[in-house]
Design an enzyme around this catalytic site. Structure first.
Site, PDB file in Angstrom:
ATOM      1  N   ARG A  53       0.842  -1.182   0.000  1.00  0.00           N
ATOM      2  CA  ARG A  53       0.000   0.000   0.000  1.00  0.00           C
ATOM      3  C   ARG A  53       0.886   1.244   0.000  1.00  0.00           C
ATOM      4  O   ARG A  53       2.102   1.139  -0.033  1.00  0.00           O
ATOM      5  CB  ARG A  53      -0.957  -0.014   1.208  1.00  0.00           C
ATOM      6  N   GLY A  54       0.233   2.432   0.047  1.00  0.00           N
ATOM      7  CA  GLY A  54       0.985   3.675  -0.050  1.00  0.00           C
ATOM      8  C   GLY A  54       1.114   4.017  -1.533  1.00  0.00           C
ATOM      9  O   GLY A  54       1.480   3.163  -2.352  1.00  0.00           O
ATOM     10  N   ALA A  55       0.820   5.270  -1.859  1.00  0.00           N
ATOM     11  CA  ALA A  55       0.679   5.645  -3.270  1.00  0.00           C
ATOM     12  C   ALA A  55       1.862   5.210  -4.156  1.00  0.00           C
ATOM     13  O   ALA A  55       1.658   4.537  -5.175  1.00  0.00           O
ATOM     14  CB  ALA A  55       0.436   7.145  -3.360  1.00  0.00           C
ATOM     15  N   ARG A  90      -7.269   0.241  -6.840  1.00  0.00           N
ATOM     16  CA  ARG A  90      -7.471   1.297  -5.841  1.00  0.00           C
ATOM     17  C   ARG A  90      -7.576   2.627  -6.597  1.00  0.00           C
ATOM     18  O   ARG A  90      -6.669   3.001  -7.334  1.00  0.00           O
ATOM     19  CB  ARG A  90      -6.330   1.327  -4.809  1.00  0.00           C
ATOM     20  N   GLN A 202      -2.418   2.450  10.100  1.00  0.00           N
ATOM     21  CA  GLN A 202      -1.101   2.465   9.434  1.00  0.00           C
ATOM     22  C   GLN A 202      -0.062   3.222  10.260  1.00  0.00           C
ATOM     23  O   GLN A 202       1.131   2.939  10.186  1.00  0.00           O
ATOM     24  CB  GLN A 202      -1.204   3.111   8.051  1.00  0.00           C
ATOM     25  N   ASP A 243      -1.933  11.256  -1.656  1.00  0.00           N
ATOM     26  CA  ASP A 243      -2.281  10.298  -2.705  1.00  0.00           C
ATOM     27  C   ASP A 243      -2.574  10.945  -4.044  1.00  0.00           C
ATOM     28  O   ASP A 243      -2.493  10.297  -5.086  1.00  0.00           O
ATOM     29  CB  ASP A 243      -3.478   9.457  -2.256  1.00  0.00           C
ATOM     30  N   ASN A 253      -5.457  12.868   0.871  1.00  0.00           N
ATOM     31  CA  ASN A 253      -4.634  11.901   1.624  1.00  0.00           C
ATOM     32  C   ASN A 253      -5.539  11.119   2.578  1.00  0.00           C
ATOM     33  O   ASN A 253      -6.753  11.356   2.649  1.00  0.00           O
ATOM     34  CB  ASN A 253      -3.513  12.629   2.384  1.00  0.00           C
ATOM     35  N   LYS A 254      -4.931  10.231   3.315  1.00  0.00           N
ATOM     36  CA  LYS A 254      -5.660   9.368   4.250  1.00  0.00           C
ATOM     37  C   LYS A 254      -6.633  10.160   5.115  1.00  0.00           C
ATOM     38  O   LYS A 254      -6.304  11.240   5.605  1.00  0.00           O
ATOM     39  CB  LYS A 254      -4.634   8.641   5.135  1.00  0.00           C
TER      40      LYS A 254
HETATM   41  O1  MRU Z   1      -4.615   3.421   2.260  1.00  0.00           O
HETATM   42  P1  MRU Z   1      -3.125   3.567   2.229  1.00  0.00           P
HETATM   43  O2  MRU Z   1      -2.438   2.915   3.384  1.00  0.00           O
HETATM   44  O3  MRU Z   1      -2.541   3.156   0.903  1.00  0.00           O
HETATM   45  O4  MRU Z   1      -2.914   5.132   2.391  1.00  0.00           O
HETATM   46  C1  MRU Z   1      -1.623   5.662   2.416  1.00  0.00           C
HETATM   47  C2  MRU Z   1      -1.617   7.124   2.513  1.00  0.00           C
HETATM   48  O5  MRU Z   1      -2.616   7.781   2.606  1.00  0.00           O
HETATM   49  C3  MRU Z   1      -0.273   7.778   2.373  1.00  0.00           C
HETATM   50  O6  MRU Z   1      -0.191   8.927   3.161  1.00  0.00           O
HETATM   51  C4  MRU Z   1      -0.090   8.170   0.910  1.00  0.00           C
HETATM   52  O7  MRU Z   1      -0.339   7.075   0.082  1.00  0.00           O
HETATM   53  C5  MRU Z   1       1.259   8.684   0.638  1.00  0.00           C
HETATM   54  S1  MRU Z   1       2.479   7.406   0.761  1.00  0.00           S
HETATM   55  C6  MRU Z   1       3.985   8.057   0.427  1.00  0.00           C
END
Ligand code: MRU
Length: 355
Positions: A53-55, A90, A202, A243, A253-254
């Site tokens: 996960r993570g962009a 996603r 997370q 994201d 973002n999250k």
């Molecule tokens: O749902 P996730 O865990 O993929 O969400 C991650 C985030 O929101 C991060 O802050 C974002 O992807 C940036 S990662 C460098």
């Protein structure tokens, strides 16, 4: 990044030259489980179900997913089917589509027989570029932390972050955490307030794990504590990942990031967004247009943790129905600066740089 002293990336090609390794992040910090992805379908599941996960990292998993698909069948039909499957896994982070499109630019014009090798080469290159980008983000963000330290030399710099935008969310270094690691390594006293980041935690599970591995002092807080800490002048800066950043500078973002930005604004705490340009969407005008992923409600109504038997266990928190919007939008007016591989930029700076 080092785990128990051993260097790793968050995604890497197996020695066999074709299958792909990732960590099953659902198991962290309890166990370091390495998973071998052997097909595009496998990669799609890993992204959708958040093994990875993570962009930036889900973009790289998508890129290798395409390579895995072409290894099995390099036809036009299979290429299109794999692209469609992976891009739909996603919806919110723009990096995934960006990476798949970058792959397509290289692969599509080739004759099928040449496609798989080219895809593996390109995916590897994208991973290397991600590492270099995040290193540069660290350099840019380090300047901000140095300046905060210079103003108050005897004091620890307190930094609040949300979710995980660390090396586990990228190929290496992380985005939001990259400047923190640099500052810590340089001897600047830093301390991180880690938002737990419900519902998937997370922050508690992944950011906490990373900071622990790197020896960075940190404290886990509930998602609602940041406002009080800011009122008490216990936060010097906020830095989060992102994201998708739209042309007007809105940052998706999250979920929960927006509330931190509001609190930061109200308390004159600088709020930074760490973003590689792969997270900039040059087409979308405003944050309100970003597709917000809605995930399964059980992520809210249930919680995973280590049971008394030492096994990962799920417990139910409530009898009420849950709702699970996974991201929110921080309007550009609350963003002090975008920490990019090209330096700390303003919104017009982003647009100018992107062209
Ligand atoms: O749902 P996730 O865990 O993929 O969400 C991650 C985030 O929101 C991060 O802050 C974002 O992807 C940036 S990662 C460098």
């Amino acid at each position: 990044m080092k785990i128990d002293g051993k260097p790793y990336r968050s995604i890497w090609l197996n020695e066999n030259g074709w299958s792909v390794h990732i960590f099953d992040q659902r198991e962290l910090p309890w166990q370091l489980k390495i998973v071998e992805l052997t097909s595009a379908q496998h990669a799609a599941i890993a992204i959708k179900d958040m093994w990875t996960r993570g962009a930036p990292l889900l973009a790289m998993t998508g890129a290798y997913g395409l390579a895995l698909a072409l290894r099995e069948d390099p036809s036009d039909e299979n290429l299109k089917a794999a692209y469609d499957m992976l891009v739909a896994t996603r919806p919110t982070a723009v990096n995934l589509k960006w990476a798949l499109d970058e792959m397509m630019k290289v692969i599509e014009p080739l004759t099928p027989i040449d496609r798989a090798a080219a895809a593996y080469e390109k995916a590897g290159k994208l991973c290397d570029e991600d590492v270099e980008t995040n290193r540069a983000i660290g350099e840019a963000g380090l300047g901000i932390i140095r300046e905060l330290h210079r103003k108050n030399p005897g004091k620890t710099v307190n930094i609040l972050t949300h979710c995980n935008a660390g090396w586990l969310a990228t190929v290496d270094y992380g985005t939001a955490t990259s400047p923190i690691y640099r500052a810590h390594d340089e001897g600047i006293p830093v301390h991180v307030w880690v938002d737990e980041t419900r519902p998937r935690n997370q922050g508690a599970l992944l950011t906490g794990y990373e900071l622990q591995q790197h020896g960075v002092p940190h404290t886990l807080i509930v998602d609602n504590a940041g406002g009080l800490l800011m009122q008490r002048a216990q936060v010097d800066m906020v830095i989060t990942g992102v994201d998708r950043v739209t042309r007007n500078g809105d940052a998706c973002n999250k979920v929960g990031t927006y509330l931190k930005a509001l609190a930061a604004h109200d308390n004159d705490v600088p709020f930074f967004v760490a973003m590689p340009f792969t997270t900039y969407d040059p087409v979308m005008e405003a944050g309100s247009d970003v597709p917000i992923e809605e995930r399964d409600a059980t992520e809210v109504t249930h919680i995973d943790g280590l049971g008394p038997d030492g096994k990962l266990t799920r417990v139910q928190l409530t009898k009420s129905p849950g709702g699970n919007l996974a991201f929110d939008i921080t309007p550009a007016k609350y963003v002090t600066g975008y920490v990019t591989e090209h330096g700390v930029l303003s919104q017009p700076g982003l647009v100018a740089r992107a062209g």
